[in-house]
Motif scaffolding. Structure first.
Motif, short mmCIF file in Angstrom:
data_model
loop_
_atom_site.label_atom_id
_atom_site.label_comp_id
_atom_site.label_asym_id
_atom_site.label_seq_id
_atom_site.Cartn_x
_atom_site.Cartn_y
_atom_site.Cartn_z
N SER A 28 0.83 -1.19 0.00
CA SER A 28 0.00 0.00 0.00
C SER A 28 0.87 1.24 0.00
O SER A 28 1.96 1.26 0.55
N LYS A 245 -6.21 2.42 6.02
CA LYS A 245 -6.40 1.02 6.39
C LYS A 245 -7.69 0.47 5.78
O LYS A 245 -7.73 -0.67 5.30
N ARG A 246 -8.75 1.31 5.78
CA ARG A 246 -10.00 0.87 5.19
C ARG A 246 -9.83 0.65 3.69
O ARG A 246 -10.31 -0.35 3.14
N GLU A 248 -7.00 -0.03 2.21
CA GLU A 248 -6.13 -1.18 2.03
C GLU A 248 -6.91 -2.49 2.21
O GLU A 248 -6.72 -3.44 1.44
N ARG A 249 -7.78 -2.52 3.24
CA ARG A 249 -8.58 -3.73 3.43
C ARG A 249 -9.49 -3.98 2.23
O ARG A 249 -9.66 -5.12 1.79
N GLN A 250 -10.10 -2.91 1.74
CA GLN A 250 -10.96 -3.05 0.57
C GLN A 250 -10.17 -3.51 -0.64
O GLN A 250 -10.63 -4.36 -1.42
N ARG A 252 -7.34 -5.26 -0.57
CA ARG A 252 -6.97 -6.67 -0.39
C ARG A 252 -8.18 -7.59 -0.61
O ARG A 252 -8.05 -8.67 -1.18
N LYS A 253 -9.34 -7.12 -0.15
CA LYS A 253 -10.55 -7.93 -0.35
C LYS A 253 -10.87 -8.06 -1.83
O LYS A 253 -11.18 -9.16 -2.32
#
Length: 517
Positions: A28, A245-246, A248-250, A252-253
């Motif tokens: 990221s 972070k949100r 990045e999580r999205q 990665r998802k």
């Protein structure tokens, strides 16, 4: 129980087949760090700007206040002292400095100054005539001093007031000695009622306390601005960090969903290829069974003798056996993928298992002109696992090695243990090998290197995936090393039994067996 492989490229490859999922190569963007850096610079710059602006405003306010105060004092002196003593002050230059100091009017002026200035912040007053002579000073020693060369006096003499903020380590005030004081020094013209300049006042205004108050306010402002900006800075960093972070999580998802979709698409493609392959693999033995059965059924000429019927029956049996093996492989692979395959674990003799596999395959090795050698380390302890499934693994690996090794080649099986007591099984061959780009494919369920329409070797392509899955179900390791054109080496490591077992007694001469071509 075969896995086809061909079309190899000359590339060395060594791979552990218990393969971890691919790690994310993407990193990221360091948004929070960059924001923290730039926002920190902006906050520091804004804080410095505000503090300097306040200092400038405070200094100007102090300057204006002291200037107005000194100008007010000058007007008071003009109205109360200069008008009353102008005659003496304008003619004092004809006297000596000592005479001026001792003159009664000088003493009268001093008493008036002390009366008017005792409770004020004015600490010194001087009066100059137009020639620059000091005709009065609250410090008598300065009376008679010449100020003609002083630029500030010269400016005030022509009507331009001059104000200077200075610091004095020591200062002789009206009635006392002062130290470490901040002074606003003002040169102010003295004007008559007609507006003519008749002399110059020099007023010393003590602004030490005002500067101290200003400094305390400046420190308080710095603390307030600093804490406010720091709080906002930290809140913004936290907000950016959460957003990053949100995101990045999205990301990665989304990436994982894309990979899952790609894996599903690849799995469907491989299963489609597998079904196309199986249509050929299943038709071959079925056609043989139906063909020979039809011949026997209609009793074609030449099939009535016992030898011919036995030969046809053997062909039907071998085709049925081949068909059964293919179906067993498919069912085993399906159970493995569904997690329904169970192991019946127990202790078993690995030497007896190796010799059993040798006996089953030595006929095939002799028929194909391949040297099959089996080397077993002496004094091996008993192994632990599902003996039937471990035997299936060995037969798959040895059959695969024999299939892809040309006549005159060698296939070897070594059984031993490592220094930790783990059972080690190694199968080597001098066959065609596997290219680096094809290893992952031949180890995946329903994956085959060759095209369904250009196959050189038979088989469903499930031998290696099943062997790998069975080893992993035992908690073992499955490692493949291969070089195109130079052969393949497959190593299997199985964990030891939970309890210590004594070595099994075996008859002499069973430690090493070789089947020559």
């Amino acid at each position: 129980m075969e896995s086809a492989s061909s079309g190899r490229r000359p590339q060395r490859h060594s791979i552990g087949l218990i393969e971890a999922p691919p790690k994310m190569a993407e990193q990221s963007l360091p948004l929070t760090k960059r924001f923290a850096l730039f926002a920190g610079l902006i906050v520091i710059a804004a804080s410095v700007l505000l503090i300097n602006l306040y200092k400038e405003i405070a200094a100007n306010d102090l300057y204006e206040f002291a200037t107005r105060s000194n100008e007010a004092v000058a007007r008071v002196f003009s109205n109360t002292i200069w008008d009353a003593h102008a005659g003496f002050l304008t003619t004092a230059h004809i006297l000596t400095p000592d005479a001026i100091r001792q003159h009664p009017e000088t003493q009268a002026i001093r008493r008036k100054v002390l009366t008017h200035m005792r409770d004020l912040s004015i600490v010194k007053i001087k009066i100059y005539d137009l020639d620059g002579l000091t005709v009065f000073s609250t410090n008598p020693q300065h009376i008679g001093a010449d100020k003609r060369g002083n630029q500030d006096f010269t400016a005030a003499r022509i009507g331009r007031p001059v104000n200077n903020l200075i610091h004095r380590d020591s200062l002789n005030a009206f009635e006392r000695e002062l130290s470490h004081r901040d002074i606003m020094e003002s040169y102010l013209p003295i004007t008559s009622a007609s507006g003519a300049i008749e002399g110059v006042f020099e007023v010393y205004h003590d602004v030490t306390d005002l500067l101290a108050v200003t400094h305390r306010r400046q420190v308080l402002l710095q603390a307030t601005v600093g804490s406010t900006f720091l709080s906002l800075y930290l809140l913004l960093i936290f907000a950016v960090w959460r957003s990053e972070k949100r995101t990045e999580r999205q990301y990665r998802k989304t990436l994982e969903l894309a990979r899952t979709a790609a894996r599903a698409e690849e799995s469907n493609r491989m299963k489609s290829e597998f079904l196309a392959t199986m249509s050929h693999e299943l038709r071959t033995p079925l056609n043989a069974i139906l063909g020979f059965s039809e011949i026997l059924k209609v009793q074609m000429p030449g099939t009535n003798d016992e030898a011919t019927r036995r030969e046809y029956a053997d062909n039907i049996w071998s085709s049925g056996r081949l068909l059964l093996n293919i179906v067993d492989d498919v069912l085993d692979m399906s159970k493995v993928e569904a997690g329904e395959l169970t192991l019946n674990t127990s202790v078993f003799d690995p030497v007896a298992l190796a010799e059993s596999c040798k006996r089953l395959l030595e006929g095939q090795a002799l028929a194909e002109g391949i040297t099959l050698s089996i080397d077993v380390a002496p004094d091996l302890p008993v192994a632990f696992g599902d003996e039937r499934r471990i035997k299936q693994v060995l037969l798959n690996l040895l059959s695969n090695a024999l299939k892809f090794t040309k006549s005159g080649g060698q296939v070897g099986l070594w059984v031993g243990e490592d220094k930790f007591g783990h059972l080690m099984i190694t199968v080597t061959d001098t066959g065609i090998g596997i290219a680096a780009d094809d290893v992952k494919k031949v180890l995946s369920p329903f994956g085959q290197v060759e095209s369904s329409y250009a196959r050189q070797f038979g088989g469903a392509g499930l031998g290696l995936p099943i062997a790998k899955s069975l080893v992993e179900m035992h908690g073992g390791r499955f490692v493949l090393e291969s070089q195109p054109g130079k052969g393949t080496k497959i190593s299997v490591c199985l964990p030891p039994p939970a309890t210590s077992e004594k070595p099994v007694e075996r008859s002499a001469g069973t430690a090493s067996v070789a089947v020559p071509a």
